[in-house]
Design an enzyme around this catalytic site. Sequence first.
Site, PDB file in Angstrom:
ATOM      1  N   SER A   1      43.555  48.939  73.622  1.00  0.00           N
ATOM      2  CA  SER A   1      43.428  48.921  72.255  1.00  0.00           C
ATOM      3  C   SER A   1      42.292  48.241  71.631  1.00  0.00           C
ATOM      4  O   SER A   1      41.527  47.089  72.463  1.00  0.00           O
ATOM      5  CB  SER A   1      44.667  48.016  71.668  1.00  0.00           C
ATOM      6  OG  SER A   1      44.454  47.799  70.456  1.00  0.00           O
TER       7      SER A   1
ATOM      8  N   TYR B   1      50.170  41.292  71.464  1.00  0.00           N
ATOM      9  CA  TYR B   1      49.856  42.633  71.789  1.00  0.00           C
ATOM     10  C   TYR B   1      48.452  42.811  72.385  1.00  0.00           C
ATOM     11  O   TYR B   1      48.504  43.597  73.604  1.00  0.00           O
ATOM     12  CB  TYR B   1      49.782  43.332  70.272  1.00  0.00           C
ATOM     13  CG  TYR B   1      49.394  45.196  70.518  1.00  0.00           C
ATOM     14  CD1 TYR B   1      50.299  45.873  71.194  1.00  0.00           C
ATOM     15  CD2 TYR B   1      48.280  45.304  69.792  1.00  0.00           C
ATOM     16  CE1 TYR B   1      49.736  47.253  71.315  1.00  0.00           C
ATOM     17  CE2 TYR B   1      47.766  46.499  69.944  1.00  0.00           C
ATOM     18  CZ  TYR B   1      48.576  47.602  70.768  1.00  0.00           C
ATOM     19  OH  TYR B   1      48.098  48.880  70.867  1.00  0.00           O
TER      20      TYR B   1
END
Length: 341
Positions: free
Chosen positions: A136, A161
Site C-alpha cells: 500500500s 494498517y
Amino acid sequence: MTYKLLDQSKRYLITGAAGFIGYFLSKKLLEQGCQVIGLDNMNDYYDVTLKEARLEQLKPYKNFTFIKADIADKAIITHLFETHKPQIVVNLAAQAGVRYSIENPDTYIQSNIIGFFNILEACRHHSVEHLVYASSSSVYGANKKVPFEETDFVDNPVSLYASTKKSNELMAHTYSHLYKIPATGLRFFTVYGPLGRPDMAYFGFTNKYFAGEPIQIFNNGDFENDLYRDFTYIDDIVIGIERLISKPPTDSVPHKVYNIGNNNPEKLMVFIDTLERSLSKATGRKVEFDKAFEPIKPGDVPATYASTDLLHEAVGFKPQTSIEEGLQKFADWYVEYYRVK
C-alpha cells in the site's frame, strides 16, 4: 515493449477475489482463458451484497473455482495448495482501511500478518512460480518528499494498517531470500472505479449525497494546501498487475516492490468537483454536495503521489484513464446499480 502473454496452462490463485481489485483481475484472467481459483472470506467490512454481485459476474466462467475461506486459517490454505496446486499466487486478501485500523486492530493482525504468513508458508512448500501481493502507498507514512519512490525510507508508518503492509514487504523479502520464492509487492495508490469499495471517499461521498447527508472533507477547508491523491482507475491497475504476473523477479533475492499509481496527483477538491459533474451527467440533474470541512484524521497523510518510473521500466506501465473518464464510468455504474431516480 512487448509483453509475455499469460500462460493459460497455469493455475492462478487470487485471494480476495470478491474484492474490488481481486474481482477485476480475476475477470481479466478468465477472459483470457486462464484457470482461476478465487478465495475470499466474504467478511462484512463493507456491504457483502456488493461482493456477491462481483462473484455473480465471475460464476459463468467454467474455468473459475470459488472457495469461501479465510487466509488466516492455515489448515484451509494448506489444503487448498495441496488440492489445487496453484503456480501463480496473487494475494489481494487483506483487511483494508487506515481509519478502521484505529478501532479494530485485531482484524489487521489476523488477516494482514497471520494470513500473509500462511500464504508465504504455502508458497514455500509448493514451489510457487510467482507470488504477487498487495502492499500500500500508506507505507510511506508522513513522508514530505514527493513523488514517493520505492527507495524512500518507510520506517515511520502512521497507522497500524501501514505497519502491517510494511511487515508484508519484509516477510516476503525474507522468504525470497531464504527459499528463493519470486515475489513482487505492489504499493497501490487510491484505486477507484465501478463496483469499487464503499469505504473509499468517492463512493462514500456519492452514498451521502443520495442519502441527503453532507460529505465530510478532512482538509480543514484549506483549499491552498488541499490534500493531494494519486487516483488510479481500476482498469489501469489491472493492466499493471497482469503484466507483472508474467515477470517474476530473477535477482539473487527474487523480491521486488513497485509503486502502482497514476503519477498524476489531483487535489481532493478537484476530484470532488469532477465527481459532482459526473453524477450530474449520469442522473440528468445538477448534483452538488453539501460539504462539511473537518481537521485531517489521525493516520491520514496530506499527499500521496507515486513515482512509477520503476514499473514503467519493468513492464511499460503508464495509466491511460483520466479522472473525468474514470469517474464518469463510476457514476454511470452507480446510478444503474442502485437504481437512482
